[in-house]
Design an enzyme around this catalytic site. Structure first.
Site, PDB file in Angstrom:
ATOM      1  N   GLY A  20     -11.900  -9.767  10.994  1.00  0.00           N
ATOM      2  CA  GLY A  20     -12.007 -11.205  10.793  1.00  0.00           C
ATOM      3  C   GLY A  20     -11.328 -11.741   9.548  1.00  0.00           C
ATOM      4  O   GLY A  20     -10.173 -11.411   9.246  1.00  0.00           O
ATOM      5  N   ASN A  94     -16.773 -11.707   0.813  1.00  0.00           N
ATOM      6  CA  ASN A  94     -16.637 -12.165   2.203  1.00  0.00           C
ATOM      7  C   ASN A  94     -17.606 -11.477   3.156  1.00  0.00           C
ATOM      8  O   ASN A  94     -17.988 -12.058   4.173  1.00  0.00           O
ATOM      9  CB  ASN A  94     -15.174 -11.923   2.637  1.00  0.00           C
ATOM     10  CG  ASN A  94     -14.994 -11.997   4.133  1.00  0.00           C
ATOM     11  OD1 ASN A  94     -15.026 -13.078   4.720  1.00  0.00           O
ATOM     12  ND2 ASN A  94     -14.830 -10.843   4.772  1.00  0.00           N
ATOM     13  N   SER A 147     -20.081 -21.292   4.011  1.00  0.00           N
ATOM     14  CA  SER A 147     -19.968 -21.792   5.393  1.00  0.00           C
ATOM     15  C   SER A 147     -20.393 -23.250   5.419  1.00  0.00           C
ATOM     16  O   SER A 147     -21.167 -23.693   4.561  1.00  0.00           O
ATOM     17  CB  SER A 147     -20.891 -20.990   6.312  1.00  0.00           C
ATOM     18  OG  SER A 147     -20.975 -21.585   7.597  1.00  0.00           O
ATOM     19  N   TYR A 160     -29.763 -17.733   8.935  1.00  0.00           N
ATOM     20  CA  TYR A 160     -28.335 -17.724   8.565  1.00  0.00           C
ATOM     21  C   TYR A 160     -28.028 -18.939   7.696  1.00  0.00           C
ATOM     22  O   TYR A 160     -27.386 -18.822   6.654  1.00  0.00           O
ATOM     23  CB  TYR A 160     -27.450 -17.701   9.818  1.00  0.00           C
ATOM     24  CG  TYR A 160     -25.977 -17.685   9.466  1.00  0.00           C
ATOM     25  CD1 TYR A 160     -25.393 -16.556   8.891  1.00  0.00           C
ATOM     26  CD2 TYR A 160     -25.170 -18.797   9.676  1.00  0.00           C
ATOM     27  CE1 TYR A 160     -24.043 -16.542   8.537  1.00  0.00           C
ATOM     28  CE2 TYR A 160     -23.822 -18.796   9.337  1.00  0.00           C
ATOM     29  CZ  TYR A 160     -23.264 -17.665   8.768  1.00  0.00           C
ATOM     30  OH  TYR A 160     -21.935 -17.649   8.403  1.00  0.00           O
ATOM     31  N   LYS A 164     -26.634 -19.088   3.720  1.00  0.00           N
ATOM     32  CA  LYS A 164     -25.414 -19.775   3.291  1.00  0.00           C
ATOM     33  C   LYS A 164     -25.732 -20.943   2.350  1.00  0.00           C
ATOM     34  O   LYS A 164     -24.917 -21.252   1.474  1.00  0.00           O
ATOM     35  CB  LYS A 164     -24.588 -20.203   4.508  1.00  0.00           C
ATOM     36  CG  LYS A 164     -23.986 -19.010   5.272  1.00  0.00           C
ATOM     37  CD  LYS A 164     -23.006 -18.192   4.388  1.00  0.00           C
ATOM     38  CE  LYS A 164     -22.323 -17.066   5.145  1.00  0.00           C
ATOM     39  NZ  LYS A 164     -21.357 -16.307   4.326  1.00  0.00           N
ATOM     40  N   GLU A 196     -15.012 -11.704  14.953  1.00  0.00           N
ATOM     41  CA  GLU A 196     -16.093 -10.945  15.595  1.00  0.00           C
ATOM     42  C   GLU A 196     -17.469 -11.531  15.267  1.00  0.00           C
ATOM     43  O   GLU A 196     -18.502 -10.988  15.649  1.00  0.00           O
ATOM     44  CB  GLU A 196     -16.034  -9.479  15.135  1.00  0.00           C
ATOM     45  CG  GLU A 196     -14.788  -8.771  15.630  1.00  0.00           C
ATOM     46  CD  GLU A 196     -14.636  -7.360  15.061  1.00  0.00           C
ATOM     47  OE1 GLU A 196     -15.623  -6.797  14.540  1.00  0.00           O
ATOM     48  OE2 GLU A 196     -13.517  -6.831  15.128  1.00  0.00           O
TER      49      GLU A 196
HETATM   50  P1  NDP Z   1     -16.478 -10.597  11.280  1.00  0.00           P
HETATM   51  O1  NDP Z   1     -17.692 -10.103  11.981  1.00  0.00           O
HETATM   52  O2  NDP Z   1     -15.205 -10.659  12.019  1.00  0.00           O
HETATM   53  O3  NDP Z   1     -16.268  -9.771   9.932  1.00  0.00           O
HETATM   54  C1  NDP Z   1     -17.345  -9.491   9.072  1.00  0.00           C
HETATM   55  C2  NDP Z   1     -16.926  -8.455   8.059  1.00  0.00           C
HETATM   56  O4  NDP Z   1     -18.026  -8.211   7.178  1.00  0.00           O
HETATM   57  C3  NDP Z   1     -16.542  -7.142   8.686  1.00  0.00           C
HETATM   58  O5  NDP Z   1     -15.406  -6.637   8.018  1.00  0.00           O
HETATM   59  C4  NDP Z   1     -17.739  -6.248   8.422  1.00  0.00           C
HETATM   60  O6  NDP Z   1     -17.287  -4.919   8.279  1.00  0.00           O
HETATM   61  C5  NDP Z   1     -18.224  -6.799   7.089  1.00  0.00           C
HETATM   62  N1  NDP Z   1     -19.611  -6.483   6.823  1.00  0.00           N
HETATM   63  C6  NDP Z   1     -20.701  -6.902   7.521  1.00  0.00           C
HETATM   64  N2  NDP Z   1     -21.808  -6.354   6.994  1.00  0.00           N
HETATM   65  C7  NDP Z   1     -21.405  -5.579   5.945  1.00  0.00           C
HETATM   66  C8  NDP Z   1     -22.087  -4.759   5.016  1.00  0.00           C
HETATM   67  N3  NDP Z   1     -23.415  -4.605   5.058  1.00  0.00           N
HETATM   68  N4  NDP Z   1     -21.365  -4.111   4.061  1.00  0.00           N
HETATM   69  C9  NDP Z   1     -20.017  -4.246   4.029  1.00  0.00           C
HETATM   70  N5  NDP Z   1     -19.323  -5.014   4.878  1.00  0.00           N
HETATM   71  C10 NDP Z   1     -20.009  -5.661   5.831  1.00  0.00           C
HETATM   72  O7  NDP Z   1     -16.879 -12.069  10.758  1.00  0.00           O
HETATM   73  P2  NDP Z   1     -16.058 -13.159   9.908  1.00  0.00           P
HETATM   74  O8  NDP Z   1     -14.793 -12.622   9.426  1.00  0.00           O
HETATM   75  O9  NDP Z   1     -16.049 -14.392  10.707  1.00  0.00           O
HETATM   76  O10 NDP Z   1     -17.076 -13.371   8.706  1.00  0.00           O
HETATM   77  C11 NDP Z   1     -16.744 -13.159   7.350  1.00  0.00           C
HETATM   78  C12 NDP Z   1     -17.597 -14.076   6.497  1.00  0.00           C
HETATM   79  O11 NDP Z   1     -17.319 -15.426   6.849  1.00  0.00           O
HETATM   80  C13 NDP Z   1     -19.096 -13.904   6.660  1.00  0.00           C
HETATM   81  O12 NDP Z   1     -19.694 -14.038   5.386  1.00  0.00           O
HETATM   82  C14 NDP Z   1     -19.494 -15.074   7.561  1.00  0.00           C
HETATM   83  O13 NDP Z   1     -20.825 -15.465   7.364  1.00  0.00           O
HETATM   84  C15 NDP Z   1     -18.532 -16.127   7.087  1.00  0.00           C
HETATM   85  N6  NDP Z   1     -18.239 -17.236   7.978  1.00  0.00           N
HETATM   86  C16 NDP Z   1     -17.800 -17.036   9.263  1.00  0.00           C
HETATM   87  C17 NDP Z   1     -17.491 -18.122  10.049  1.00  0.00           C
HETATM   88  C18 NDP Z   1     -17.037 -17.991  11.462  1.00  0.00           C
HETATM   89  O14 NDP Z   1     -17.189 -18.957  12.238  1.00  0.00           O
HETATM   90  N7  NDP Z   1     -16.460 -16.871  11.868  1.00  0.00           N
HETATM   91  C19 NDP Z   1     -17.552 -19.490   9.518  1.00  0.00           C
HETATM   92  C20 NDP Z   1     -18.040 -19.577   8.165  1.00  0.00           C
HETATM   93  C21 NDP Z   1     -18.337 -18.492   7.437  1.00  0.00           C
HETATM   94  P3  NDP Z   1     -18.059  -3.598   8.732  1.00  0.00           P
HETATM   95  O15 NDP Z   1     -18.824  -3.925   9.980  1.00  0.00           O
HETATM   96  O16 NDP Z   1     -16.961  -2.605   8.946  1.00  0.00           O
HETATM   97  O17 NDP Z   1     -18.921  -3.251   7.572  1.00  0.00           O
HETATM   98  C1  8X3 Z   2     -20.288 -19.707  10.622  1.00  0.00           C
HETATM   99  C2  8X3 Z   2     -20.116 -21.065  11.197  1.00  0.00           C
HETATM  100  O1  8X3 Z   2     -21.326 -22.949  12.390  1.00  0.00           O
HETATM  101  O2  8X3 Z   2     -21.517 -20.699  13.350  1.00  0.00           O
HETATM  102  O3  8X3 Z   2     -20.797 -19.767   9.336  1.00  0.00           O
HETATM  103  O4  8X3 Z   2     -22.692 -21.275  11.338  1.00  0.00           O
HETATM  104  S1  8X3 Z   2     -21.491 -21.504  12.094  1.00  0.00           S
END
Ligand code: NDP
Ligand code: 8X3
Length: 260
Positions: A20, A94, A147, A160, A164, A196
């Site tokens: 991501g 992140n 977020s 969640y 945030k 993801e």
């Molecule tokens: P993904 O699920 O695609 O990626 C999440 C990443 O976080 C993965 O690389 C995962 O790696 C890592 N991760 C999760 N738990 C752990 C842990 N305990 N230790 C280390 N690494 C961890 O999601 P996104 O890229 O979308 O999310 C990234 C961030 O952005 C998050 O904080 C999410 O809340 C935030 N966000 C996402 C939005 C969206 O709509 N997608 C919008 C706003 C914010 P691994 O499993 O290999 O550890």
């Molecule tokens: C991820 C965006 O709207 O699904 O933080 O919470 S939302």
């Protein structure tokens, strides 16, 4: 926007780099000539990203298989950086997740723990171990990935949302604690982005995850990486405190125009 590269040669830590936003952020920093320290739990993903970045950008990349919830592992990773003389210039906090989608009175304790321990305590663990190396040098930049869920609650977002909201509070708290230093403190706060994220939220239910993005064009991981790069690449006297980024079709966490 002018294209000056102020990041070349900087040392950057990205947590949650295996997928991501984190993987896209790593690619963007590598393209700017940064040395990368990539943290996440899935080794295979990190290894293939490292190989790609070395091949495409000749980037210096180290990886660390690590769970940000594991305080000992985070401390030991930070200690290894310190003893290698690897001073972090940028930390992108992140790593995070949503887990489950239930009303609060039906919530699952394991989901709650996963979110609180990762999004909140994990971010704190990493910050506590890395930030001293920036304060000592009176230089650096922490970028928290928050977020839009940290500005407004939405139905079934509950815990969640709370994590945030807490990240937003911590970004402000960290900024004031860093008053008087030249360490910059920012957040990038995205809306709906297709990664993801929803697959994880719905515990691997692919159909349900895909429906989240039905009828509108969500952000891509690269859109968010571009925002992070903009924040990190700003001149040293400029601190972008928060950057909120949503799809054009989205106006708040649950107001999304799905007419396609
Ligand atoms: P993904 O699920 O695609 O990626 C999440 C990443 O976080 C993965 O690389 C995962 O790696 C890592 N991760 C999760 N738990 C752990 C842990 N305990 N230790 C280390 N690494 C961890 O999601 P996104 O890229 O979308 O999310 C990234 C961030 O952005 C998050 O904080 C999410 O809340 C935030 N966000 C996402 C939005 C969206 O709509 N997608 C919008 C706003 C914010 P691994 O499993 O290999 O550890
Ligand atoms: C991820 C965006 O709207 O699904 O933080 O919470 S939302």
């Amino acid at each position: 926007m002018e294209n000056t590269n102020r990041l070349k040669g900087k040392n950057v830590i990205v947590t949650g780099a295996s997928a991501g936003f984190g993987a896209a952020i790593a690619r963007s920093f590598a393209a700017y000539g940064c040395a990368l320290e990539l943290w996440a739990r899935r080794r295979d993903r990190l290894v293939s990203l490292r190989d790609e970045l070395q091949r495409t950008h000749d980037a210096k990349v180290s990886l660390r298989v690590l769970d940000v919830r594991d305080r000992g592992a985070v401390a030991s990773a930070a200690e290894d950086l310190r003893s290698a003389g690897w001073a972090p210039d940028v930390l992108v906090n992140n790593a995070g997740l949503a887990s489950g989608f239930d009303p609060i009175h039906e919530g699952d304790y394991a989901d709650w723990d996963a979110m609180i321990d990762t999004n909140l305590k994990g971010l704190l663990n990493v910050t506590r171990e890395i930030l001293p190396m920036m304060v000592e040098r009176d230089a650096g930049h922490v970028i928290n990935i928050g977020s839009v869920a940290g500005y407004m609650a939405y139905p079934k977002g509950n815990v969640y949302n709370a994590t945030k909201f807490a990240v937003r509070g911590l970004t402000e708290a960290m900024a004031v604690d860093l008053f008087g230093t030249r360490v910059r403190m920012s957040s990038v706060d995205p809306g709906a982005a297709e990664t993801e994220f929803s697959l994880v939220r719905f515990h691997g239910d692919d159909d349900r995850a895909r429906k989240v993005y039905d009828g509108f064009q969500p952000l891509t991981a690269q859109d968010v990486a571009d925002a992070v790069l903009y924040v990190a690449n700003a001149p040293a006297h400029v601190n972008v405190s928060k950057l909120v980024i949503m799809p054009t079709a989205q106006r708040n966490p649950y107001l999304i125009d799905r007419k396609g």
